[in-house]
Design a protein around this motif. Structure first.
Motif, short mmCIF file in Angstrom:
data_model
loop_
_atom_site.label_atom_id
_atom_site.label_comp_id
_atom_site.label_asym_id
_atom_site.label_seq_id
_atom_site.Cartn_x
_atom_site.Cartn_y
_atom_site.Cartn_z
N GLY A 238 0.79 -1.22 0.00
CA GLY A 238 0.00 0.00 0.00
C GLY A 238 0.82 1.27 0.00
O GLY A 238 0.26 2.37 0.03
N ARG A 239 2.15 1.15 -0.03
CA ARG A 239 3.01 2.33 -0.02
C ARG A 239 3.26 2.85 -1.43
O ARG A 239 3.57 2.09 -2.35
CB ARG A 239 4.36 1.98 0.62
N LYS A 240 3.15 4.15 -1.58
CA LYS A 240 3.35 4.78 -2.89
C LYS A 240 4.72 4.47 -3.47
O LYS A 240 4.86 4.14 -4.66
CB LYS A 240 3.17 6.29 -2.76
N ILE A 244 6.31 3.06 -7.19
CA ILE A 244 7.18 3.91 -8.01
C ILE A 244 8.51 3.21 -8.27
O ILE A 244 8.99 3.14 -9.41
CB ILE A 244 7.42 5.27 -7.32
N MET A 245 9.09 2.68 -7.21
CA MET A 245 10.38 2.01 -7.36
C MET A 245 10.26 0.71 -8.14
O MET A 245 11.18 0.31 -8.84
CB MET A 245 11.00 1.75 -5.98
N SER A 246 9.11 0.04 -8.05
CA SER A 246 8.89 -1.17 -8.85
C SER A 246 8.92 -0.83 -10.33
O SER A 246 9.54 -1.55 -11.14
CB SER A 246 7.54 -1.80 -8.49
N TYR A 247 8.27 0.25 -10.70
CA TYR A 247 8.24 0.68 -12.10
C TYR A 247 9.65 1.02 -12.59
O TYR A 247 10.07 0.59 -13.67
CB TYR A 247 7.33 1.89 -12.23
N PRO A 355 16.08 0.86 0.78
CA PRO A 355 16.17 0.86 2.26
C PRO A 355 16.15 2.27 2.85
O PRO A 355 15.57 2.49 3.92
CB PRO A 355 17.51 0.17 2.54
N SER A 356 16.77 3.22 2.16
CA SER A 356 16.82 4.59 2.68
C SER A 356 15.44 5.22 2.70
O SER A 356 15.09 5.94 3.65
CB SER A 356 17.76 5.44 1.81
N ILE A 357 14.66 4.99 1.68
CA ILE A 357 13.31 5.54 1.61
C ILE A 357 12.47 5.05 2.79
O ILE A 357 11.84 5.84 3.51
CB ILE A 357 12.63 5.17 0.28
N PHE A 438 9.86 12.41 -8.44
CA PHE A 438 9.66 11.99 -7.05
C PHE A 438 10.92 12.08 -6.19
O PHE A 438 10.81 12.20 -4.96
CB PHE A 438 9.12 10.56 -7.00
N TYR A 439 12.11 12.01 -6.80
CA TYR A 439 13.31 11.92 -5.96
C TYR A 439 14.36 13.00 -6.20
O TYR A 439 15.33 13.06 -5.46
CB TYR A 439 13.94 10.53 -6.13
#
Length: 457
Positions: A238-240, A244-247, A355-357, A438-439
């Protein structure tokens, strides 16, 4: 030596120097060995499919690309349960299981490739079994993330992933050589019609697998601190940032595994006079570049490295399109090797971001709760990031299916791969935009992520 370790605190420098780093290193070594074999078996059909026509199998080019692609799809799906298995059963226990089940696809391959009358649907089923090897990456990365302190995760995860990724290069280098030898063939008295012992593609992994299982049994550990319920881990869905990182990871790792699977058959179809034995160079340079991506991310920030890396990926893709159109192999190979390097760098940098996110999100929520709240936040972040690493790796692995299928469809429709490459180029543009939005975007950093910037995501 107990298989379970109850006290584990790698963020404590005293614990780490006196005890932790030695245990972590031992587990990392055997994790790499098991994961290396998983990748090798996952990608074995990238070589076997190219050899099937000469061995008496009458499959079309599109069907051969499907045989190459299907293990990628199954492997990506297997990564979902493998991700959550470590915190349920223990990293050591799951490594033993995941390495042991690889005897199934290797033995099945060894038998069926000697039966030219095997129907295509049945060969698809046999090829799909190799997808079991693709799940190993998710559980291995999740497991190793618990062993190392945050400041070393980029390097440790990059090294673990690179050791596994090199399995792609190993299988593409060693399999053609060993298929020319009758020494290890156990039951096939004569070589196939093309003079090769194609069954060796499966038999060659039996002894290494036995060694990997032995090592996991006697030299790896489970961490009680890495245990959590399925419900707790599922929260990351459920985390945004998970999505995003999967994409973005489809663009980096999906490209690596997809190009690795398709490269031998792509060479065979576009440059028939070139031996597919050279294909191992692509995944080799991509694998070696992965720790570099993690190290650069540790130093300057994962988002920055990922952003510029997608620009390089786009440029290399354009180069591949040009030289394949010109039918110039040297330029084609050079551009593809650069493309492989960028996939490796991107793999390392994106994995360092994760991990940082999750760590900073938890720490933000623990502000004002004191040292106890911070400690709980760090532990929760470790659970979340471990689950996220596996989940994102699972989604990213879908590229292992779509890229070979895209090449097969493109060649069937147009006679060449450039239609597919053009689509991949457009996809990299969207990954570049997401990374910036986003980053890296100033408004994002100022409102939410000053702390994320300090954590070098």
């Amino acid at each position: 030596m107990s298989s379970w370790i109850s006290e584990w605190n790698p963020e404590d420098s005293s614990f780490w120097e006196t005890k932790g780093k030695f245990i972590a290193r031992r587990n990392l070594i055997w994790s790499i060995i098991a994961e290396h074999l998983g990748f090798s078996i996952w990608l074995i059909w990238s070589i076997v499919a190219a050899k099937l026509p000469a061995a008496g199998f009458h499959f079309t080019t599109d069907q051969l690309f499907q045989l190459v692609a299907l293990p990628g799809l199954i492997g990506s799906l297997m990564r979902f349960p493998y991700t959550f298995a470590v915190t349920t059963f223990g990293g050591r226990n799951w490594t033993i299981f995941s390495a042991s089940v690889l005897f199934i696809p290797t033995i099945a391959l060894a038998y069926f490739v000697t039966q030219p009358d095997t129907p295509y649907w049945e060969m698809l089923l046999v090829a799909s079994l190799a997808g079991l090897g693709g799940g190993n990456f998710a559980s291995s990365m999740t497991n190793i993330s618990f062993f190392y302190p945050d400041r070393m995760k980029g390097w440790a995860l990059g090294l673990n992933a690179a050791g596994g990724n090199i399995g792609v290069s190993s299988v593409q280098l060693l399999t053609p050589i060993l298929m020319s030898l009758g020494v290890i063939n156990l039951y096939m008295a004569k070589p196939g019609p093309d003079g090769s012992y194609i069954a060796n593609a499966g038999l060659m992994w039996l002894v290494p697998l036995a060694i990997a299982v032995f090592g996991a049994v006697f030299f790896m550990n489970n961490l009680t601190t890495a245990r959590s319920t399925f419900k707790e881990q599922l929260a990351i869905v459920g985390r945004k940032h998970t999505w995003i990182m999967s994409y973005i990871y489809i663009g980096t790792f999906g490209s690596f595994i997809g190009y690795s699977a398709a490269f031998p058959l792509l060479i065979k179809t576009q440059f028939p006079g070139i031996t597919i034995g050279i294909a191992f160079l692509g995944p080799l340079v991509g694998s070696l570049a992965r720790p570099l991506g993690g190290l650069l991310a540790d130093k300057v920030g994962g988002a920055i490295v990922t952003f510029w890396n997608f620009i390089a990926m786009a440029a290399a893709t354009i180069g591949v399109m040009y030289f394949v159109e010109q039918k110039e192999f040297v330029g084609f190979l050079a551009m593809f090797l650069i493309l492989f390097v960028t996939t490796g760098v991107g793999n390392g940098s994106t994995y360092r971001m994760i991990p940082s996110i999750f760590r900073e999100e938890k720490l933000q929520g623990a502000k004002g709760l004191g040292d106890a709240g911070r400690a709980l936040a760090v532990k929760a972040a470790s659970i979340d990031s471990g689950a996220a690493l596996g989940f994102i790796g699972a989604v990213g692995a879908c590229g292992g299916y779509f890229i070979p299928r895209g090449f097969g469809a493109s060649i069937a429709a147009t006679g060449g791969p450039n239609l597919a490459l053009g689509i991949y180029l457009g996809f990299y543009a969207t990954c570049l935009a997401l990374t910036w939005w986003f980053y890296l975007r100033k408004s994002f950093l100022s409102s939410q992520a000053a702390s994320l910037a300090q954590a070098r995501i």
